[in-house]
Structures are given as C-alpha cells and as structure tokens.
Scaffold this motif. Structure first.
Motif, PDB file in Angstrom:
ATOM      1  N   GLY A 140       0.808  -1.209   0.000  1.00 20.45           N
ATOM      2  CA  GLY A 140       0.000   0.000   0.000  1.00 20.45           C
ATOM      3  C   GLY A 140       0.845   1.264   0.000  1.00 20.45           C
ATOM      4  O   GLY A 140       0.454   2.284  -0.580  1.00 20.45           O
ATOM      5  N   GLY A 141       2.020   1.203   0.639  1.00 21.91           N
ATOM      6  CA  GLY A 141       2.916   2.347   0.638  1.00 21.91           C
ATOM      7  C   GLY A 141       3.456   2.650  -0.748  1.00 21.91           C
ATOM      8  O   GLY A 141       3.509   3.811  -1.171  1.00 21.91           O
ATOM      9  N   TYR A 142       3.841   1.608  -1.462  1.00 20.86           N
ATOM     10  CA  TYR A 142       4.371   1.815  -2.823  1.00 20.86           C
ATOM     11  C   TYR A 142       3.266   2.215  -3.793  1.00 20.86           C
ATOM     12  O   TYR A 142       3.508   2.959  -4.746  1.00 20.86           O
ATOM     13  CB  TYR A 142       5.114   0.560  -3.286  1.00 20.86           C
ATOM     14  N   ARG A 143       2.055   1.751  -3.536  1.00 24.24           N
ATOM     15  CA  ARG A 143       0.944   2.177  -4.394  1.00 24.24           C
ATOM     16  C   ARG A 143       0.535   3.621  -4.082  1.00 24.24           C
ATOM     17  O   ARG A 143       0.099   4.352  -4.975  1.00 24.24           O
ATOM     18  CB  ARG A 143      -0.233   1.203  -4.223  1.00 24.24           C
ATOM     19  N   LYS A 144       0.680   4.029  -2.830  1.00 20.07           N
ATOM     20  CA  LYS A 144       0.463   5.443  -2.495  1.00 20.07           C
ATOM     21  C   LYS A 144       1.509   6.300  -3.205  1.00 20.07           C
ATOM     22  O   LYS A 144       1.181   7.351  -3.769  1.00 20.07           O
ATOM     23  CB  LYS A 144       0.544   5.655  -0.981  1.00 20.07           C
ATOM     24  N   ALA A 145       2.764   5.853  -3.182  1.00 18.71           N
ATOM     25  CA  ALA A 145       3.823   6.583  -3.882  1.00 18.71           C
ATOM     26  C   ALA A 145       3.517   6.685  -5.368  1.00 18.71           C
ATOM     27  O   ALA A 145       3.700   7.741  -5.992  1.00 18.71           O
ATOM     28  CB  ALA A 145       5.168   5.899  -3.662  1.00 18.71           C
ATOM     29  N   LEU A 146       3.040   5.595  -5.949  1.00 25.73           N
ATOM     30  CA  LEU A 146       2.696   5.587  -7.372  1.00 25.73           C
ATOM     31  C   LEU A 146       1.586   6.580  -7.666  1.00 25.73           C
ATOM     32  O   LEU A 146       1.648   7.324  -8.660  1.00 25.73           O
ATOM     33  CB  LEU A 146       2.272   4.177  -7.795  1.00 25.73           C
ATOM     34  N   ARG A 147       0.569   6.634  -6.823  1.00 25.65           N
ATOM     35  CA  ARG A 147      -0.527   7.581  -7.014  1.00 25.65           C
ATOM     36  C   ARG A 147      -0.008   9.020  -7.008  1.00 25.65           C
ATOM     37  O   ARG A 147      -0.399   9.832  -7.858  1.00 25.65           O
ATOM     38  CB  ARG A 147      -1.578   7.394  -5.903  1.00 25.65           C
TER      39      ARG A 147
END
Length: 327
Positions: A140-147
């Motif tokens: 979820g952290g890396y997907r937040k970064a991606l967003r």
C-alpha cells in the motif's frame, strides 16, 4: 539536543569526541563562575577536538557508516521536507484502502515552485518506529507513492524522493498483497514519466524497498548514508551463517557513498556536517536544498524525451564491466 539525551544516542566511535567537548564546556562554565580567562586553553582544546573530529569521521569503516546511517537522531524524510520547503501538504492513502505510515508524501513548494515529495519515514523512538514499521513500506505504501507520482506527472511537477529504509516489509501479509508486483510496477512507471525525478539516499537504502522509489534522473547520497542490495546482517547470515560477520559483509558489499560514486551508480555525494547530519540537521538540510534546486533547474531545461533517455541510459549501464584479454 540536551547533553544527557545526546549521550544516550552516542555511537562508540563518537564517545572520545563527546568526552572532550564535555570537558571544554565544563572548563568554560567554571571559568565563567570564577571570572577566570582561559581563552587560550579553550582554543587549544577546541583545536584538538577539531583534529579528533576529522580523524574519526574521515576514517570510518563501512560498518561505522552504516551505524551513522541508522542513527536514531539522523534527519528523516519529514524533517528534511519541513526544513527545505515553503509549503507542505501531506496526502494520504493509495485509493485502495491503505495508508501506509512507513511511506509519506504530498505536495510542497520548493524555491517557490510546486513539487511532489515522498519518502520512507522511520520513527524517533521504539513506539514511533513500531507505528512507522521501522520505515519498511507495505504494498500500500508503494501504491500510495505511485498515485502521488502519477499526479506529479499529470500536472508537470518534479518528483523528489527520499530513501531511508532497511528494505520493503517482508511479512506474509505483504506478500499476499503483492509486494513484488507493487515495487516492479513502480519501477516500470518511473521510467516512463516526463517530469524530472531526483532521489536522495538520506540514511539507509536497502534492497528493492529502496529502489521502489529510486528510479531517477539524478541520484544523490548523503556522505554517511548507505545503499545496498541487502543489509550486511542478512548478507552475513546467508553467506557465512553468522550475522556477527556483518562488518566483513559491509566492506565487501561496497555500500558507502564513496564506493558507489566510484562505481558510477550515483551522481553526487552530498557533504554532511563535520560530525554527521544528526549533529547539525539544518546545515544538512541547506546542502540538500541547494543541490535539489540546481538539479531541478538543470533537468527542467531538458525536453521530456531527453530526460527519459537519460534515466534509461543511467540504469542500463549499471552492472556493465569490461574484461581484458588474457595474455
């Protein structure tokens, strides 16, 4: 920092210098109380302290630099963001039901211009570190970064990332939620962005957890930070079945900024204050801000296509070696 608190966080190699500085302070206080002029003696002791400081911090082993990179008082991502930006709005969530506190990000104003900043966030004490999962991000952290990075690319804002993690979270739940896929997707997308990307290793850069926000046009490292494919402890446990040989592994892995600059894996080493970034965090922040400003200006003058080619060629050349003819 109060003297008692500072002593609680002293590393072994810092103790001789701290003891000498404490002695200088004690002499100053006694001289003030008794109205005695000891300026000459103080000057001699301060000169000795400067020499000792130079001797200690210019000859650190890779294992000692790793200790500095992990220092509990070393400036974190949020420390640097708050010190170098004029405005900062933290954004939360990956729009998939998760908001990982181990990876923070948002929109900031740097030198009057909007940028997106994000990075790993460790805690200051045990309770805070547990809440931040010791800076080890989940999918979820890396997907937040991606967003956030997609947002930056859509609106033409430079992306600034800060690496400070022992690695991505390796728990069972992280694997169930697609840790490898999340990091791999970030790698692919970062190569495609039109906007400038600048990454700085501010502390510990470990494994794919670091690389998940580390594909950049310019890659900087603070002088006493480290960047490695695996922690020295993990490497020693794998190779020698003995984590106590982590010092030997740290030397073999070439984890220091100087090693990585010589190997051509990073673009610039950011000089730290004489006793490390934790001793003078505002001085370290000023160095970081100046280098980010110069980098953004240089990259912004390039076309998006030129930046993508620069980014691709940088990583494409990593790991290339030349083999001479055997006579």
């Amino acid at each position: 920092m109060p003297k008692t608190e500072r002593r609680n966080f002293l590393l072994d190699f810092e103790k001789p210098l701290c003891e000498l500085e404490a002695r200088i302070q004690q002499i100053r206080e006694l001289a003030d109380e008794n109205q005695v002029d000891v300026s000459e003696e103080i000057a001699q002791l301060e000169a000795r302290a400067n020499v000792l400081r130079q001797e200690i911090f210019s000859s650190l082993t890779p294992a000692q630099r790793l200790q500095l990179a992990r220092h509990p008082r070393r400036p974190s991502t949020l420390d640097y963001i708050q010190a170098i930006t004029e405005e900062w709005i933290e954004l939360h969530g990956d729009r998939g039901g998760s908001d990982d506190p181990a990876l923070v990000g948002g929109i900031a104003r740097l030198n009057g211009k909007p940028v997106v900043m994000l990075g790993h966030q460790k805690g200051r004490d045990t309770k805070d570190n547990v809440a931040r999962n010791f800076g080890m991000a989940t999918p979820g952290g890396y997907r937040k970064a991606l967003r956030l990075m997609n947002h930056a690319n859509k609106f033409g804002m430079p992306i600034v990332t800060f690496i400070d993690t022992p690695g991505a979270w390796a728990g069972v739940d992280a694997e169930k939620l697609g840790q490898g896929e999340a990091i791999a997707y970030n790698l692919r997308q970062m190569f495609s962005y039109d906007v400038p990307i600048i990454t700085t290793v501010i502390g510990e850069g470990g494994s794919g957890g670091a690389l998940g926000i580390g594909v950049a046009d310019h890659l900087f490292m603070f002088e006493h930070s480290v960047y490695t494919v695996a922690s020295p402890e993990a490497c020693a446990a794998i190779l020698w079945k003995d984590a106590k040989k982590s010092g030997q592994a740290a030397s073999a892995l070439k984890i220091t900024s100087r090693d990585l600059k010589e190997l051509g894996l990073i673009d610039r080493i950011l000089t730290e204050p004489a006793s490390g970034a934790h001793s003078e965090p505002l001085e370290a922040a000023a160095t970081l801000k100046q280098n980010l400003r110069e980098s953004i200006e240089k990259l912004s003058a390039m076309t998006p296509e030129a930046r993508r080619k620069l980014r691709y060629s940088k990583f494409r050349q990593m790991g290339i070696f030349e083999q001479g003819e055997i006579s």
